[in-house]
Write an enzyme that holds these catalytic residues in place. Structure first.
Site, PDB file in Angstrom:
ATOM      1  N   ASN A  45       0.837  -1.202   0.000  1.00 28.23           N
ATOM      2  CA  ASN A  45       0.000   0.000   0.000  1.00 28.23           C
ATOM      3  C   ASN A  45       0.872   1.253   0.000  1.00 28.23           C
ATOM      4  O   ASN A  45       1.687   1.420  -0.900  1.00 28.23           O
ATOM      5  CB  ASN A  45      -1.098  -0.030   1.074  1.00 28.23           C
ATOM      6  N   ASP A  46       0.752   2.148   0.951  1.00 26.92           N
ATOM      7  CA  ASP A  46       1.306   3.503   0.854  1.00 26.92           C
ATOM      8  C   ASP A  46       2.778   3.549   0.435  1.00 26.92           C
ATOM      9  O   ASP A  46       3.610   2.792   0.959  1.00 26.92           O
ATOM     10  CB  ASP A  46       1.232   4.211   2.214  1.00 26.92           C
ATOM     11  N   ASP A 170       2.216   8.435  10.602  1.00 24.31           N
ATOM     12  CA  ASP A 170       2.633   8.853   9.262  1.00 24.31           C
ATOM     13  C   ASP A 170       3.461  10.145   9.270  1.00 24.31           C
ATOM     14  O   ASP A 170       3.106  11.131   8.623  1.00 24.31           O
ATOM     15  CB  ASP A 170       1.414   9.020   8.343  1.00 24.31           C
ATOM     16  N   GLU A 222      -4.750  10.907   7.406  1.00 25.74           N
ATOM     17  CA  GLU A 222      -3.537  10.103   7.304  1.00 25.74           C
ATOM     18  C   GLU A 222      -2.539  10.763   6.349  1.00 25.74           C
ATOM     19  O   GLU A 222      -2.883  11.660   5.583  1.00 25.74           O
ATOM     20  CB  GLU A 222      -3.866   8.699   6.778  1.00 25.74           C
TER      21      GLU A 222
END
Length: 518
Positions: A45-46, A170, A222
């Protein structure tokens, strides 16, 4: 703990989890992107820790070494010399001792303020959220590298910032030259806030200020990012861009990004009103991307001043269906890298995104169409001998009497993806309701639209088509839509169309693109 090697011959001590040794990726799997970064196998993901050093672009990313769904979060790693072709490296920061490595950033510590350097070169320092699963606590951790990012050591004094919170994550860290300090921007996700901390050594952090709630608070906040851009109007004025993602409730549904424009004095961020801009989003915010598959975008640190660009990349997926998309043995891709620009659109400032120029190196066979008028008709380019699953398209339209016009890509029997313009609403849209497979989730087959006024009466499009995605940049990136699609391999057709009247196609150039993996 063993984790999956991401390149053959990665070295001793690099193993693969049980059950994956027989899943040798071919990079020719049915939906495997050929223009976008994907790991050979397993969940991603990120994007994390984007940093440029010694001629190399580092891409770290949230990675599960043990399966194709979210879990066991670690930092996967790849390196590129040109933002286009990527070399896979072993996991950089693995889950260890009950602590997952959540999202974060990385910097070059040029002056060795952290003391992590060995005197030979400045260390690379990663700042990330460590999630202690047993306690359900998120705190900020450090890791560092003295060999150009090839191996990483976690800091023995971790965590460096721990407030005992469940939603505190984050961190994006950068050096603020005017105040000679490191700045951390970090999300208080459930409170819809970001906090700003300062440090002189990357180890000890002091709270300075907060921003929010503001803009949309429909989902958890986020993956913040904060950076300056110069307004491209000759004024030489700078504005700061604060990008914050939403876990849910974004403009196209599910997860997405919003951004604020304003001023940052080294201590606090002050957002400025947006005026009457056609692109205005909720409150003080504007939307980053009007498609459903662009999330957790973060920018590269330490790009050389002589380059002059602010570059970022985003996760090309959506939490509504991310774990259900029909791909194997990997799941998820990153977007194309993009350069960022701040433009005055007459009634306000607008962030524009454009695919990086390095992608032009992929261009192969091309075709051009002379200017022509379409009147309530479809012009099938595949009948002229041009089609493809990997395309870059440049087109410029001038609407006359048509109520809708645009292109259809990845066209096949009973399927195709529509990239169109609604003249009455002044909207650019992607319609993927008949784009191919969508049975894996009820919220996938939808139409997404974003505002886009014509410029001098015309619409200019730049479109990238891949095996399982389209990225659409309207009027030099003032409106962008990013959407996944899952068509049949045989759906390679390309069409230009007009509905309800006439449109003039001033120019059309398209290239078939070579794969980044060969």
């Amino acid at each position: 703990m063993l984790w999956a090697c991401l390149s053959p011959g990665a070295g001793p001590g690099c193993g693969a989890p049980s059950g994956t040794l027989d899943q040798t990726p071919t990079y020719q799997e049915m939906y495997r992107p050929q223009l976008h970064f994907t790991p050979p196998r397993n969940w991603m993901n990120d994007p994390n820790g984007l940093v440029f050093y010694d001629g190399e672009y580092h891409l770290f990313y949230q990675y599960n070494p043990f399966g194709t769904r979210w879990g066991h979060m670690s930092w996967g790693h790849a390196i590129s010399l040109d933002l286009v072709h990527w070399e896979h490296y072993p996991v950089a920061i693995p889950e260890a001792d009950g602590v997952m490595a959540f999202s974060g950033s990385a910097v070059v510590d040029w002056n060795n303020s952290s003391g992590f350097g060995n005197g030979e070169r400045p260390p690379l320092v990663a700042i990330y959220t460590g999630y202690r699963e047993a306690e359900k606590i998120q705190a900020q951790y450090l890791a560092y590298s003295n060999d150009r990012g090839r191996s990483w050591m976690t800091y023995s004094g971790n965590p460096v910032l721990d407030r005992g919170l469940a939603d505190f994550r984050d961190p994006k860290v950068f050096w603020h030259e005017p105040t000679q300090r490191w700045i951390m921007v970090v999300a208080l996700s459930a409170d819809h806030k970001v906090q700003f901390y300062e440090s002189t050594d990357l180890k000890s952090w002091t709270l300075m200020s907060e921003f929010g709630p503001a803009g949309s608070d429909q989902g958890l906040w986020e993956c913040p990012d904060l950076f300056p851009l110069t307004v491209e109007d000759g004024s030489q004025q700078d504005r700061w861009v604060l990008q914050v993602d939403l876990g849910d409730g974004a403009v196209a549904g599910g997860s997405g990004g919003q951004y604020f424009l304003g001023y940052f004095d080294g201590r606090q961020f002050e957002a400025q009103p947006l005026g009457a801009s056609a692109w205005a989003g909720p409150g003080l915010a504007q939307w980053v991307d009007y498609g459903q598959d662009f999330y957790a975008a973060v920018s590269w640190s330490d790009v050389p001043i002589q380059d002059g660009r602010r570059l970022w990349i985003g996760w090309m997926n959506n939490w509504q269906y991310a774990q259900e998309i029909p791909t194997d043995p990997w799941r998820s891709a990153q977007s194309l890298p993009r350069s960022l620009h701040l433009r005055n659109v007459g009634d306000g400032l607008r962030l524009a995104q454009q695919p990086v120029r390095e992608l032009q190196s992929l261009r192969e066979r091309f075709m051009q169409i002379e200017a022509r008028q379409l009147s309530d008709e479809t012009f099938t380019l595949s009948e002229t001998g041009f089609w493809g699953r990997r395309l870059e398209i440049l087109a410029e339209f001038e609407p006359e009497t048509a109520r809708e016009f645009g292109l259809r890509v990845r066209v096949g029997q009973q399927e195709g993806t529509v990239i169109g313009y609604d003249v009455t609403r002044s909207e650019l849209f992607v319609d993927r309701t008949r784009s191919g497979r969508s049975d894996f989730h009820p919220l996938f087959a939808r139409r997404h639209a974003g505002p886009l006024p014509l410029r001098d009466g015309r619409l200019r499009l730049q479109i990238f088509v891949d095996r399982s995605s389209v990225e659409v940049f309207g009027n030099d990136g003032l409106t962008v839509l990013t959407d996944q699609i899952f068509p049949s391999l045989g759906s390679e057709g390309l069409e230009v169309y007009a509905v309800g009247g006439s449109v003039k196609l001033h120019s059309f150039t398209a290239w078939q693109l070579r794969s980044i993996w060969r």
